[in-house]
Design an enzyme around this catalytic site. Structure first.
Site, short mmCIF file in Angstrom:
data_model
loop_
_atom_site.label_atom_id
_atom_site.label_comp_id
_atom_site.label_asym_id
_atom_site.label_seq_id
_atom_site.Cartn_x
_atom_site.Cartn_y
_atom_site.Cartn_z
N GLU A 162 -1.22 32.73 31.85
CA GLU A 162 -1.76 32.72 30.50
C GLU A 162 -1.03 33.77 29.69
OE1 GLU A 162 -5.77 31.85 30.00
OE2 GLU A 162 -6.03 30.98 31.97
N LYS A 180 2.93 31.61 25.55
CA LYS A 180 3.25 31.38 26.96
C LYS A 180 4.76 31.22 27.18
CE LYS A 180 -1.17 29.18 27.97
NZ LYS A 180 -1.83 28.02 28.61
N ARG A 217 -6.02 19.69 33.54
CA ARG A 217 -6.97 20.59 32.87
C ARG A 217 -8.27 20.67 33.66
NH1 ARG A 217 -5.09 21.35 27.53
NH2 ARG A 217 -2.84 21.18 27.68
#
Length: 292
Positions: free
Chosen positions: A3, A51, A278
């Site tokens: 992240e 990122k 996800r």
């Protein structure tokens, strides 16, 4: 999954290892850069943008221009050369990489064993007198003029850990998609750059908001955005990410990675939902679904 704070930390590791150093050798194990040689090039700095990781370089004066494979839409001149074929000593270029789910950079001392990942995952090796930087399973690896970075990254929203951080702009971008589920909107790097699955889940738990809540129904969007920045900033500079304040193993998150375990607030079993790559974790009692 790396992240924003992980990429920021990685950029700092590379900066400490290489900034100001002249590269003695480079090795690219990707087709588009396979013949590129950065020997003699100076590393100016390593920075993160959301990122994305940017290693900024300067060509040697009068040095040979290595072939490069910049991404579509960028200036296609080779590093160290002008568009009319003449050399441009001191030209500045950027080695861009994206870590995505599984990429990583490691810095080693010369002669130290490269033990982070299997050798077949190595995509680039950069050597200076004092350090060796190894990039594993990197994505979107490209060499482009530093002046052209915005063509590649200009779509990104405000960087939660960057000098361009603008909470009002982040709120505006999120609010522009009122019917999008907030869990999805937080992961969209066009809105704000740096949030991944872990912070998405933890942020929404801390605010008592279901991931399925439409952006228009989020009670305090500025408060959510402000908390996102505080969480990433609090974890910047360390590798253990914590939203609870504890750095002890098994105590660093409220919901992320805790499927079927009791909620730390109410005791309800944490739920998990997978949609492709996800993953969402949430407490059905602390974060009630607005559709029910």
């Amino acid at each position: 999954m790396p992240e924003g704070d992980t990429v920021w930390n990685t950029a700092r590791v590379l900066h400490r290892a290489l900034a100001g150093a002249t590269l003695r050798a480079s090795e690219f194990r990707v087709p588009q850069l396979a013949t590129t040689d950065l020997a003699g090039w100076t590393v100016r700095e390593s920075v993160a943008r959301g990122k994305h990781l940017l290693l900024r370089l300067e060509a040697p004066a009068g040095g040979a221009a290595p072939p490069a494979g910049p991404p579509a839409g960028t200036n296609t001149a080779a590093p160290g050369a002008t568009t009319d074929g003449g050399e441009a000593p001191g030209a500045r270029w950027t080695l861009h990489s994206h870590l995505r789910m599984d990429g990583a950079w490691r810095a080693y001392a010369p002669g130290e064993r490269w033990a982070a990942r299997p050798g077949h995952l190595i995509r680039v090796v950069l050597r200076s007198v004092d350090a060796v930087a190894v990039g594993y399973h990197l994505h979107e690896l490209a060499l482009l003029p530093t002046a052209e970075e915005e063509r590649l990254l200009g779509h990104l929203g405000p960087d939660l850990l960057g000098p361009d951080w603008d909470p009002a702009e982040a709120v505006r971008r999120l609010a522009a998609h009122p019917d999008t589920a907030v869990g999805e909107a937080l992961l969209d790097q066009h809105n704000l750059a740096g949030v991944g699955n872990l912070y998405k889940c933890e942020l929404l738990f801390l605010r008592g908001v279901s991931p399925a809540t439409p952006v228009r129904a989020v009670p305090d969007l500025p408060g959510l955005v402000a908390l996102a920045q505080r969480l990433l900033a609090a974890n910047r500079g360390r590798w253990t990410q914590s939203s609870t304040g504890s750095l002890h193993r098994g105590q660093t998150t409220y919901v992320y990675g805790r499927r079927a375990q009791p909620c730390r607030r109410c005791g309800t079993a944490i739920r998990k939902e997978e949609l492709g790559e996800r993953v969402t974790y949430w407490c059905p009692l602390c974060q009630p679904d607005p559709a029910r």
